[in-house]
Design an enzyme around this catalytic site. Sequence first.
Site, PDB file in Angstrom:
ATOM      1  N   LYS A 169      56.274  58.802  82.815  1.00  0.00           N
ATOM      2  CA  LYS A 169      55.616  57.585  82.343  1.00  0.00           C
ATOM      3  C   LYS A 169      56.207  57.135  81.005  1.00  0.00           C
ATOM      4  O   LYS A 169      56.401  55.938  80.771  1.00  0.00           O
ATOM      5  CB  LYS A 169      54.108  57.794  82.228  1.00  0.00           C
ATOM      6  CG  LYS A 169      53.430  57.820  83.592  1.00  0.00           C
ATOM      7  CD  LYS A 169      51.957  58.130  83.477  1.00  0.00           C
ATOM      8  CE  LYS A 169      51.320  58.196  84.857  1.00  0.00           C
ATOM      9  NZ  LYS A 169      49.972  58.795  84.814  1.00  0.00           N
ATOM     10  N   LYS A 182      60.655  55.036  98.075  1.00  0.00           N
ATOM     11  CA  LYS A 182      59.231  55.321  98.215  1.00  0.00           C
ATOM     12  C   LYS A 182      58.408  54.059  97.879  1.00  0.00           C
ATOM     13  O   LYS A 182      58.671  53.407  96.866  1.00  0.00           O
ATOM     14  CB  LYS A 182      58.868  56.456  97.245  1.00  0.00           C
ATOM     15  CG  LYS A 182      57.428  56.813  97.269  1.00  0.00           C
ATOM     16  CD  LYS A 182      57.097  57.853  96.214  1.00  0.00           C
ATOM     17  CE  LYS A 182      55.619  57.993  96.242  1.00  0.00           C
ATOM     18  NZ  LYS A 182      54.788  58.466  95.415  1.00  0.00           N
ATOM     19  N   LYS A 191      53.980  50.303  93.805  1.00  0.00           N
ATOM     20  CA  LYS A 191      53.725  49.006  93.177  1.00  0.00           C
ATOM     21  C   LYS A 191      54.814  48.696  92.149  1.00  0.00           C
ATOM     22  O   LYS A 191      55.306  47.590  92.061  1.00  0.00           O
ATOM     23  CB  LYS A 191      52.348  49.056  92.520  1.00  0.00           C
ATOM     24  CG  LYS A 191      51.822  47.748  92.052  1.00  0.00           C
ATOM     25  CD  LYS A 191      50.338  47.865  91.775  1.00  0.00           C
ATOM     26  CE  LYS A 191      50.013  48.989  90.807  1.00  0.00           C
ATOM     27  NZ  LYS A 191      50.027  48.635  89.393  1.00  0.00           N
TER      28      LYS A 191
END
Length: 327
Positions: A110, A189, A192
Amino acid sequence: MRMLSGIQPSGKLHLGNYLGAMKQHIEQQNEHEGFYFIANYHSLTTVQDPDTLRKWTRDVALDYLALGLDPEKVALFRQSDISEVLELTWLLATVTGKGLLERATSYKDKINKGLSPSMGLFCYPILMAADILIYRSDLVPVGKDQVQHVEMTQDMAGYFNSTFGREVFKRPEPMLNEALIVPGIDGQKMSKSYGNAIDLFDTPKRTRKRIMSIKTDSTPVEAPKSPETCNVFSLYKLMATGDEVKALEERYLAGGMGYGEAKELLAQVVERVLGPARERREKLEADHDYVEDVLLAGAAKARRVASQVMTEARDACGIIIAGDMPK
Ligand code: TRP
């Protein structure tokens, strides 16, 4: 066995969320005692607009119910309705080394993607451990990316129990969803953040358009095609019946069928699954009270377990609050 999982309300849910997680939760509702919650405190690490967070929180409930989660069988609730989970997060934080959290790959990913390294993001696995441990969950169905978090939860349960010399927390096991990778329209994959998703509750027309734009190779129509490497076939396999999959496989291997036709077949099975769900969702959307009642009933069920476990956890470490029976 008690099965627990959470879904973050961080945007529109897509076919990857359904096939990779929600479908399994719904199928398991007759097998296990299910606790499913909307992880809105987790989302706050990335979604920081109140109206948006409120809307997405409700959307997850609508999506789950529309897809067939039965609130008579499982508890569906908002993470934030059980505030004890934040209290447990603190207790676990006091027995958890910083080094454990520094090894979390999802945190590193992240940060690499540009998220700001807030303490919330850093402590995300402790909140997740509290979610799992506070309901004495046995099984935690998760995708591959979350397995490490469940393993960290096992560690934290052990740290707490051994620090205070009592088996307050039960060791949960991750239940990997057949390592299922749901490809997006570009073959990566479905996610979003990659912009390759097929949303669950789009209009039929836009959903069909997304399916028609799935990337395929340039094998000519007449030539035999490889089912294993085709994104259209992979999605079809996840949604069609066994017989349908076999039939399409034979047509791939025989040649003479264009990808357009395969996409058309995929669009049909997608609509077969999502069409009725879309209708149910529209009805639920109009019934605000019903959805709220479902969430409150789920929270009441969850709270019964959570408050009992918290009483034991406080007692184990010597924290006294008004209302708990002193020893
Ligand atoms: N971190 C999970 C995800 O992003 C969501 C989640 C929060 C969760 N708490 C949980 C999943 C507890 C399983 C159990 O997918």
